[in-house]
Design an enzyme around this catalytic site. Structure first.
Site, PDB file in Angstrom:
ATOM      1  N   TYR A  46       0.849  -1.158   0.879  1.00  0.00           N
ATOM      2  CA  TYR A  46      -0.239   0.119  -0.215  1.00  0.00           C
ATOM      3  C   TYR A  46       0.321   1.349  -0.252  1.00  0.00           C
ATOM      4  O   TYR A  46       1.534   1.561   0.896  1.00  0.00           O
ATOM      5  CB  TYR A  46      -0.538   0.221   1.174  1.00  0.00           C
ATOM      6  CG  TYR A  46      -2.184  -0.336   1.026  1.00  0.00           C
ATOM      7  CD1 TYR A  46      -2.900   0.710   0.221  1.00  0.00           C
ATOM      8  CD2 TYR A  46      -2.984  -1.149   1.194  1.00  0.00           C
ATOM      9  CE1 TYR A  46      -4.097   0.120  -0.290  1.00  0.00           C
ATOM     10  CE2 TYR A  46      -4.371  -1.365   0.871  1.00  0.00           C
ATOM     11  CZ  TYR A  46      -4.972   0.056   0.383  1.00  0.00           C
ATOM     12  OH  TYR A  46      -5.989  -0.769  -0.182  1.00  0.00           O
ATOM     13  N   GLU A  48      -0.722   4.922  -0.666  1.00  0.00           N
ATOM     14  CA  GLU A  48      -1.765   6.530  -0.407  1.00  0.00           C
ATOM     15  C   GLU A  48      -0.539   7.404  -0.755  1.00  0.00           C
ATOM     16  O   GLU A  48       0.649   7.472   0.906  1.00  0.00           O
ATOM     17  CB  GLU A  48      -2.232   6.106   0.438  1.00  0.00           C
ATOM     18  CG  GLU A  48      -3.881   4.859  -0.499  1.00  0.00           C
ATOM     19  CD  GLU A  48      -4.763   5.130   0.928  1.00  0.00           C
ATOM     20  OE1 GLU A  48      -4.583   6.139   1.789  1.00  0.00           O
ATOM     21  OE2 GLU A  48      -5.774   4.491  -0.137  1.00  0.00           O
ATOM     22  N   ASP A 192      -5.944  13.536 -25.373  1.00  0.00           N
ATOM     23  CA  ASP A 192      -5.869  12.515 -25.395  1.00  0.00           C
ATOM     24  C   ASP A 192      -5.529  11.527 -25.976  1.00  0.00           C
ATOM     25  O   ASP A 192      -6.128  11.063 -27.137  1.00  0.00           O
ATOM     26  CB  ASP A 192      -7.114  11.562 -24.582  1.00  0.00           C
ATOM     27  CG  ASP A 192      -7.176  10.288 -24.044  1.00  0.00           C
ATOM     28  OD1 ASP A 192      -6.295   9.342 -24.416  1.00  0.00           O
ATOM     29  OD2 ASP A 192      -8.445   9.469 -24.340  1.00  0.00           O
ATOM     30  N   THR A 219      -3.378   5.619 -22.003  1.00  0.00           N
ATOM     31  CA  THR A 219      -2.770   4.728 -21.658  1.00  0.00           C
ATOM     32  C   THR A 219      -1.702   4.393 -21.659  1.00  0.00           C
ATOM     33  O   THR A 219      -1.284   5.156 -22.291  1.00  0.00           O
ATOM     34  CB  THR A 219      -3.908   3.402 -22.181  1.00  0.00           C
ATOM     35  OG1 THR A 219      -3.417   4.108 -23.674  1.00  0.00           O
ATOM     36  CG2 THR A 219      -5.747   3.875 -21.850  1.00  0.00           C
ATOM     37  N   LYS A 222      -0.591   0.800 -25.677  1.00  0.00           N
ATOM     38  CA  LYS A 222      -1.927   0.781 -26.606  1.00  0.00           C
ATOM     39  C   LYS A 222       0.155   0.417 -27.458  1.00  0.00           C
ATOM     40  O   LYS A 222       1.058  -0.187 -27.195  1.00  0.00           O
ATOM     41  CB  LYS A 222      -2.489   1.989 -27.379  1.00  0.00           C
ATOM     42  CG  LYS A 222      -3.698   1.503 -26.255  1.00  0.00           C
ATOM     43  CD  LYS A 222      -4.694   2.366 -26.826  1.00  0.00           C
ATOM     44  CE  LYS A 222      -6.422   1.763 -25.866  1.00  0.00           C
ATOM     45  NZ  LYS A 222      -6.123   3.328 -24.719  1.00  0.00           N
ATOM     46  N   ARG A 228      -0.980  -2.466 -18.564  1.00  0.00           N
ATOM     47  CA  ARG A 228      -2.156  -1.166 -18.245  1.00  0.00           C
ATOM     48  C   ARG A 228      -2.380  -0.856 -17.902  1.00  0.00           C
ATOM     49  O   ARG A 228      -2.599  -0.966 -16.667  1.00  0.00           O
ATOM     50  CB  ARG A 228      -3.068  -3.172 -18.543  1.00  0.00           C
ATOM     51  CG  ARG A 228      -4.534  -2.433 -18.766  1.00  0.00           C
ATOM     52  CD  ARG A 228      -5.378  -3.459 -18.910  1.00  0.00           C
ATOM     53  NE  ARG A 228      -5.184  -4.281 -20.095  1.00  0.00           N
ATOM     54  CZ  ARG A 228      -5.426  -3.895 -21.061  1.00  0.00           C
ATOM     55  NH1 ARG A 228      -6.736  -2.950 -20.733  1.00  0.00           N
ATOM     56  NH2 ARG A 228      -4.860  -4.392 -22.337  1.00  0.00           N
TER      57      ARG A 228
HETATM   58  N1  DSN Z   1      -9.566   2.528 -25.862  1.00  0.00           N
HETATM   59  C1  DSN Z   1      -9.824   2.047 -26.275  1.00  0.00           C
HETATM   60  C2  DSN Z   1      -9.863   1.563 -27.688  1.00  0.00           C
HETATM   61  O1  DSN Z   1      -9.469   2.427 -28.467  1.00  0.00           O
HETATM   62  O2  DSN Z   1      -9.772  -0.276 -27.640  1.00  0.00           O
HETATM   63  C3  DSN Z   1     -11.106   1.060 -25.315  1.00  0.00           C
HETATM   64  O3  DSN Z   1     -11.479   1.654 -24.429  1.00  0.00           O
END
Ligand code: DSN
Length: 405
Positions: A46, A48, A192, A219, A222, A228
């Site tokens: 933990y 925080e 984003d 994210t 990708k 993730r």
């Molecule tokens: N970001 C999406 C995708 O492109 O698959 C899923 O939220």
């Protein structure tokens, strides 16, 4: 592993990942190092708070780990501040909005149907419950972003935040144009970059921070090819302090330190010269793949791609829905996702398009030759009139995956 049921599922998933052609644009295969770090004993801790300022004892190692992750990701994007704790892209977006907005403030983002993301204000996302959400789309003729139209909408709805970036858009996004509109209406602007993050790090797509964008979210799994999760970046010290508060304690509790370890490993990989080579190949492969289909007479949204993905209009090209196309492809070992296309008259569960991406198979070593072969198989399978004739293609796909063709 003692739990045989789970072990069995892991083995089955391993086989599926080995034997299928993975063309989902948002997926990738992480390195052994990322897997090892994500599955490590950091899951037990933990923490925080933030490095050197925690609510728990025993944080000396996680402090060092989180500092490493922050410093690496700052270097990758040339950012002054970074938060590596968001559990996902959606959490990163919500925390970023929450940092600079009050409930009920107006946001303007790209419509889901035009290629945006749920969290850019789509009606079933809580982003549209807590904020008053408006959307912009793409030009009907070109299917590309139409900045005159976006400006008109922005002047009309007067957003406090403009969100740019997309989940299904195959062209370079001109962040400077968004910034100019945001300045004109007195809005913050957030990019984003979840999909194109890896391309940005490799210098193959403009960096929004360099173009004056206030906040960048992404994210990490990708094109970035990490564990993730999510990240938030900014060059503004005041906004950075608000973001930190908004992530913890605003919208999250304890950070997933094992995931931060996985992120840190992938950030280290992204700083190596091989990463740039990989991203160049990702784009080359997407272009060869989409060009093959275009040359066969298929309709690709915007006519092609500048990045790692493209949208195939299967209705115009083959007279079938995205759902039928997705089902057909999975039958022969190709994984892709049905996707709405701009001005789609089908529901999101049916759609008129399929989205294809090259990051995962490029990680497996595929180059132009393999992508031409898979494009040829896809063309034949989607042109096939009778589903009974599909099985003959399964062998071709498997041979390609196993490198026997
Ligand atoms: N970001 C999406 C995708 O492109 O698959 C899923 O939220």
């Amino acid at each position: 592993m003692e739990d045989k049921k789970i072990e069995n599922l892991i083995r089955k998933e391993e086989k599926r990942q080995e034997e299928h052609v993975e063309l989902i644009a948002s997926e990738n295969f992480v390195s052994e190092g990322v897997l090892e770090a994500t599955g490590s004993i950091f899951t037990n801790k933990y923490a925080e708070g933030y490095p050197d300022n925690r609510y728990y004892g025993g944080c000396e190692n996680v402090n060092e780990l989180e500092k490493l992750a922050i410093n690496r990701v700052k270097k990758m994007f040339n950012a002054k501040f970074a938060n590596v704790q968001p559990h996902s892209g959606s959490q990163a977006n919500f925390a970023a909005y929450n940092a600079i907005l009050e409930s009920g403030d107006i946001i303007l983002g790209m419509a889901l149907q035009a290629g945006g993301h749920l969290t850019h204000g789509f009606k079933v996302s809580s982003t549209s419950k807590y904020f008053k959400a408006y959307s912009y789309g793409v030009n009907k003729e070109t299917n590309e972003l139409d900045f005159d139209e976006i400006r008109k909408i922005a002047l009309k709805v007067k957003p406090k935040l403009i969100i740019c970036g997309a989940s299904a858009y195959s062209r370079i996004i001109d962040w400077k144009k968004f910034k100019k509109i945001a300045d004109e209406v007195g809005a913050y602007v957030l990019a984003d970059v979840a999909h194109v993050a890896g391309l940005i790090v490799a210098g193959l797509h403009p960096n929004p921070l360099k173009d004056g964008i206030d906040i960048v979210t992404s994210t990490t799994h990708k094109t970035l090819r990490g564990a993730r999760g999510g990240i938030i970046l900014t060059n503004n010290k005041e906004i950075a302090a608000k973001i930190d508060k908004s992530v913890f304690p605003g919208t999250q509790g304890g950070p997933l330190m094992n995931v931060i370890a996985g992120k840190a490993v992938s950030f280290g990989e992204a700083l190596k010269p091989e990463f740039k080579k990989y991203q160049k190949q990702v784009i080359k492969n997407a272009q060869v793949f989409s060009n093959y289909l275009v040359n066969k007479g298929a309709t690709i949204v915007t006519g092609g791609t500048d990045n790692h993905l493209f949208l195939l209009d299967v209705k115009k090209s083959f007279g079938i829905t995205g759902k039928v196309a997705e089902d057909r492809l999975i039958k022969i070992g190709i994984v892709a996702n049905k996707n709405t296309i701009p001005f789609d008259d089908e529901s999101p569960m049916i759609t008129s398009g399929v989205r294809f991406g090259t990051p995962a198979m490029t990680t497996k070593g595929w180059k132009e030759k393999e992508f031409e072969s898979i494009a040829e198989i896809i063309w034949k399978v989607l042109s096939e009139k009778d589903d009974k004739n599909l099985s003959k293609f399964s062998n071709d796909t498997l041979k390609l995956v196993k490198g026997e063709q």
